[in-house]
Design a protein around this motif. Structure first.
Motif, PDB file in Angstrom:
ATOM      1  N   ILE A 113       0.607  -1.053   0.112  1.00  0.00           N
ATOM      2  CA  ILE A 113       0.089  -0.020  -0.078  1.00  0.00           C
ATOM      3  C   ILE A 113       0.955   1.273   0.053  1.00  0.00           C
ATOM      4  N   LYS A 114       2.005   1.294   0.711  1.00  0.00           N
ATOM      5  CA  LYS A 114       2.755   2.437   1.078  1.00  0.00           C
ATOM      6  C   LYS A 114       3.688   2.478  -0.362  1.00  0.00           C
ATOM      7  N   ALA A 115       4.025   1.450  -1.197  1.00  0.00           N
ATOM      8  CA  ALA A 115       4.552   1.706  -2.103  1.00  0.00           C
ATOM      9  C   ALA A 115       3.874   2.468  -3.463  1.00  0.00           C
ATOM     10  N   GLU A 116       2.319   2.054  -3.213  1.00  0.00           N
ATOM     11  CA  GLU A 116       1.509   2.391  -4.184  1.00  0.00           C
ATOM     12  C   GLU A 116       1.319   4.013  -4.041  1.00  0.00           C
ATOM     13  N   TYR A 117       1.134   4.345  -2.782  1.00  0.00           N
ATOM     14  CA  TYR A 117       0.754   5.800  -2.617  1.00  0.00           C
ATOM     15  C   TYR A 117       1.789   6.849  -2.577  1.00  0.00           C
ATOM     16  N   SER A 118       3.036   6.025  -2.505  1.00  0.00           N
ATOM     17  CA  SER A 118       4.189   6.843  -2.590  1.00  0.00           C
ATOM     18  C   SER A 118       4.459   7.141  -4.031  1.00  0.00           C
ATOM     19  N   LYS A 119       3.900   6.651  -5.417  1.00  0.00           N
ATOM     20  CA  LYS A 119       4.082   6.855  -6.397  1.00  0.00           C
ATOM     21  C   LYS A 119       3.575   8.019  -7.119  1.00  0.00           C
ATOM     22  N   ILE A 120       2.582   8.721  -6.286  1.00  0.00           N
ATOM     23  CA  ILE A 120       2.112   9.962  -6.716  1.00  0.00           C
ATOM     24  C   ILE A 120       2.017  10.891  -5.865  1.00  0.00           C
ATOM     25  N   PRO A 121       1.988  12.266  -5.993  1.00  0.00           N
ATOM     26  CA  PRO A 121       1.932  13.577  -5.226  1.00  0.00           C
ATOM     27  C   PRO A 121       0.589  13.470  -4.328  1.00  0.00           C
ATOM     28  N   GLY A 122       0.893  13.708  -3.256  1.00  0.00           N
ATOM     29  CA  GLY A 122      -0.316  13.494  -2.378  1.00  0.00           C
ATOM     30  C   GLY A 122      -0.780  12.158  -1.813  1.00  0.00           C
ATOM     31  N   GLY A 123       0.092  11.184  -2.246  1.00  0.00           N
ATOM     32  CA  GLY A 123      -0.510   9.565  -2.142  1.00  0.00           C
ATOM     33  C   GLY A 123      -0.853   9.566  -0.798  1.00  0.00           C
ATOM     34  N   HIS A 124       0.085  10.001   0.297  1.00  0.00           N
ATOM     35  CA  HIS A 124      -0.417   9.447   1.589  1.00  0.00           C
ATOM     36  C   HIS A 124      -1.699   9.918   2.252  1.00  0.00           C
ATOM     37  N   SER A 125      -1.863  11.240   1.886  1.00  0.00           N
ATOM     38  CA  SER A 125      -3.292  12.219   2.078  1.00  0.00           C
ATOM     39  C   SER A 125      -4.435  11.274   1.587  1.00  0.00           C
ATOM     40  N   PHE A 126      -4.250  10.911   0.285  1.00  0.00           N
ATOM     41  CA  PHE A 126      -5.252  10.048  -0.347  1.00  0.00           C
ATOM     42  C   PHE A 126      -5.639   9.137   0.068  1.00  0.00           C
ATOM     43  N   TYR A 127      -4.641   8.435   0.582  1.00  0.00           N
ATOM     44  CA  TYR A 127      -4.732   6.756   1.184  1.00  0.00           C
ATOM     45  C   TYR A 127      -5.480   7.277   2.699  1.00  0.00           C
ATOM     46  N   THR A 128      -4.995   8.106   3.513  1.00  0.00           N
ATOM     47  CA  THR A 128      -5.399   8.355   4.741  1.00  0.00           C
ATOM     48  C   THR A 128      -7.140   8.832   4.561  1.00  0.00           C
ATOM     49  N   LYS A 129      -7.386   9.707   3.548  1.00  0.00           N
ATOM     50  CA  LYS A 129      -8.880  10.075   3.214  1.00  0.00           C
ATOM     51  C   LYS A 129      -9.590   8.723   3.015  1.00  0.00           C
ATOM     52  N   PHE A 130      -8.936   8.073   2.080  1.00  0.00           N
ATOM     53  CA  PHE A 130      -9.944   6.835   1.650  1.00  0.00           C
ATOM     54  C   PHE A 130     -10.072   5.849   3.065  1.00  0.00           C
ATOM     55  N   ALA A 131      -9.022   5.531   3.818  1.00  0.00           N
ATOM     56  CA  ALA A 131      -8.962   4.725   4.862  1.00  0.00           C
ATOM     57  C   ALA A 131     -10.097   5.039   5.779  1.00  0.00           C
ATOM     58  N   ASP A 132     -10.066   6.608   6.175  1.00  0.00           N
ATOM     59  CA  ASP A 132     -11.128   7.146   7.048  1.00  0.00           C
ATOM     60  C   ASP A 132     -12.502   6.905   6.667  1.00  0.00           C
ATOM     61  N   SER A 133     -12.480   6.849   5.314  1.00  0.00           N
ATOM     62  CA  SER A 133     -14.053   6.866   4.579  1.00  0.00           C
ATOM     63  C   SER A 133     -14.484   5.577   4.638  1.00  0.00           C
ATOM     64  N   VAL A 134     -13.543   4.570   4.702  1.00  0.00           N
ATOM     65  CA  VAL A 134     -14.091   2.927   4.768  1.00  0.00           C
ATOM     66  C   VAL A 134     -14.356   2.787   6.363  1.00  0.00           C
ATOM     67  N   GLN A 135     -13.643   3.402   7.301  1.00  0.00           N
ATOM     68  CA  GLN A 135     -13.974   3.183   8.613  1.00  0.00           C
ATOM     69  C   GLN A 135     -15.221   3.926   8.965  1.00  0.00           C
ATOM     70  N   ARG A 136     -15.507   4.935   8.635  1.00  0.00           N
ATOM     71  CA  ARG A 136     -16.693   5.631   8.893  1.00  0.00           C
ATOM     72  C   ARG A 136     -17.883   4.864   8.102  1.00  0.00           C
ATOM     73  N   VAL A 137     -17.812   4.160   7.060  1.00  0.00           N
ATOM     74  CA  VAL A 137     -18.948   3.299   6.591  1.00  0.00           C
ATOM     75  C   VAL A 137     -19.029   2.360   7.586  1.00  0.00           C
ATOM     76  N   TYR A 138     -18.121   1.575   7.958  1.00  0.00           N
ATOM     77  CA  TYR A 138     -18.096   0.569   9.106  1.00  0.00           C
ATOM     78  C   TYR A 138     -18.672   0.791  10.465  1.00  0.00           C
ATOM     79  N   HIS A 139     -18.071   2.020  10.686  1.00  0.00           N
ATOM     80  CA  HIS A 139     -19.090   2.666  11.962  1.00  0.00           C
ATOM     81  C   HIS A 139     -20.583   2.724  11.991  1.00  0.00           C
ATOM     82  N   SER A 140     -21.003   3.333  10.717  1.00  0.00           N
ATOM     83  CA  SER A 140     -22.418   3.448  10.323  1.00  0.00           C
ATOM     84  C   SER A 140     -23.152   2.048  10.299  1.00  0.00           C
TER      85      SER A 140
END
Length: 421
Positions: A247-274
């Motif tokens: 996962i880290k290798a993929e998000y390191s390929k693009i500018p702002g990759g880590h931020s994109f990953y973090t936002k996506f992870a947060d969105s998935v966790q919010r779905v499961y909390h709901s």
């Protein structure tokens, strides 16, 4: 993966048995004689191919290929012999044995097994040539009707690796995208193989989600690749350093990759909390009380999916009771989620009787109640019983464990890691 061929063989035998039973029952006006057990006696006990062929020839002379039992047995034996020839590189002999299979659907199953072995030998061009028409047909049927998902998935386990070896990521994406999206962002074969394989023996490179993500990345869809790999982790299917590094290798390929990953992870966790919120609003336990997940915050919570009808589920209860007694005072709780198959009144009776008989003392919920408002089994992508989903102290999924076989060791080991011996 060490058990990949065994899994494939078991699947083929199951499909062959079911389909031959249906085919023969439709085509027969009278029940054909049941062939006695000496058919192929000792066939699977010998290792050498000449010995297998000798047993096959002797058996078919004594017990002709007539009747349901014999047809199933001989068909699977032919696939086995063809596969053994393919392992040695003798593709002509393999094909000759496949020609002995009388029904096209199961001839194709044999082709799949032979192609898998030829691909392992580096004969990817051959494997692609023989599998392409089969996969194309299954893909069209699935995309158009939603049918044949299991067979399509089964073939893609092999064909995706073939296409990867032949450097065709675009085709991998084209085939796997509808299957992935139509299966709740996972592949049934991945869940099954992880359940049947010891964690230490599981090879992430064989995971279809990983193959799909790699193909997405190679075709310029890096963000989609991040999503696929992240969901594999966040849904509890796989949580290893190797996956996290991927996962880290993929998000390191693009500018702002880590931020994109973090936002996506947060969105998935919010779905499961709901989902937990909806669970609490629409389900009550066996005593008629709502499940209060807020009261369980700060604990590791196991969602245990089972049913009174499920033998492996019931067989797992003694071990689960021991774990509960060991860890319940250390911050561990279980929420049992049963699914039954009768009318609701009968379902509730079967469910409560099983709870009493098995001596289950933790929270129990019947999914059949208010299922139209919230279906826990569907919402959590449960396709096999038993399935156990482990939540961390914040309600996030950190593990998914299917069945009671080799892969199930991971659940006990995870509790030891989190809560000690």
């Amino acid at each position: 993966m060490k058990l990949s061929y065994a899994i494939l063989a078991a699947l083929m035998f199951s499909n062959v048995a079911n389909a031959f039973s249906q085919t023969i029952s439709k085509d027969s006006t009278k029940a054909k004689p049941y062939v006695p057990s000496p058919v192929l006696k000792g066939f699977y006990l010998v290792k050498e191919l000449p010995e297998k062929i000798k047993i096959y020839n002797t058996s078919i002379q004594q017990y002709p290929d007539t009747g349901r039992s014999a047809t199933i047995s001989y068909t699977y034996a032919r696939i086995t012999i063809a596969t053994e020839y393919a392992k040695s590189g003798d593709v002509k002999s393999a094909e000759n044995w496949l020609k002995k299979i009388p029904v096209l659907t199961y001839y194709n199953q044999g082709v799949l097994s032979v192609a898998a072995e030829m691909n392992k030998r580096g004969e990817s061009a051959y494997a692609e040539r023989v599998l392409a028409p089969i996969v194309d047909s299954l893909s069209k049927i699935y995309v158009k009707t939603g049918k044949e998902k299991g067979l399509f998935n089964e073939n893609m386990v092999v064909y995706a690796r073939v296409l990867a070896n032949n450097h065709q990521p675009e085709r991998i994406v084209n085939y796997l995208k509808p299957l992935y999206e139509g299966s709740g962002k996972s592949f049934e074969s991945d869940l099954r193989s992880m359940a049947l394989t010891k964690p230490a023996d599981y090879k992430l490179e064989n995971n279809l989600s990983v193959i799909y993500a790699k193909a997405l990345s190679e075709t310029g869809h890096t963000k989609e690749a991040i999503k696929v790999l992240s969901f594999l982790n966040l849904s509890g299917q796989c949580d290893t350093k190797e996956l996290r590094d991927a996962i880290k290798a993929e998000y390191s390929k693009i500018p702002g990759g880590h931020s994109f990953y973090t936002k996506f992870a947060d969105s998935v966790q919010r779905v499961y909390h709901s989902k937990l919120t909806a669970f609490a609003l629409n389900k009550k336990d066996d005593k008629g009380k709502p499940v209060n997940f807020d009261a369980l915050k700060g604990k590791y919570v196991l969602l245990d999916f089972w049913g009174s009808w499920c033998g492996p589920c019931r067989a797992s209860h003694p071990h689960l009771k021991k774990l509960y007694e060991k860890y319940k005072d250390k911050g561990f709780e279980i929420v049992g989620i049963a699914q039954e198959h009768s009318a609701l009144a009968a379902d509730r009776l079967l469910w409560t009787e099983a709870i009493a008989k098995d001596g289950l003392t933790w929270i129990q919920v019947l999914n059949n109640e208010n299922r139209d408002k919230f279906d826990v089994v569907s919402e959590y992508g449960v396709t096999a019983f038993p399935t156990k989903i482990l939540l961390d102290k914040g309600g996030n999924i950190i593990g998914r464990y299917i069945g009671n076989s080799s892969g199930g060791e991971g659940f006990t080991n995870k509790l030891k890691e989190l809560l000690g011996e």
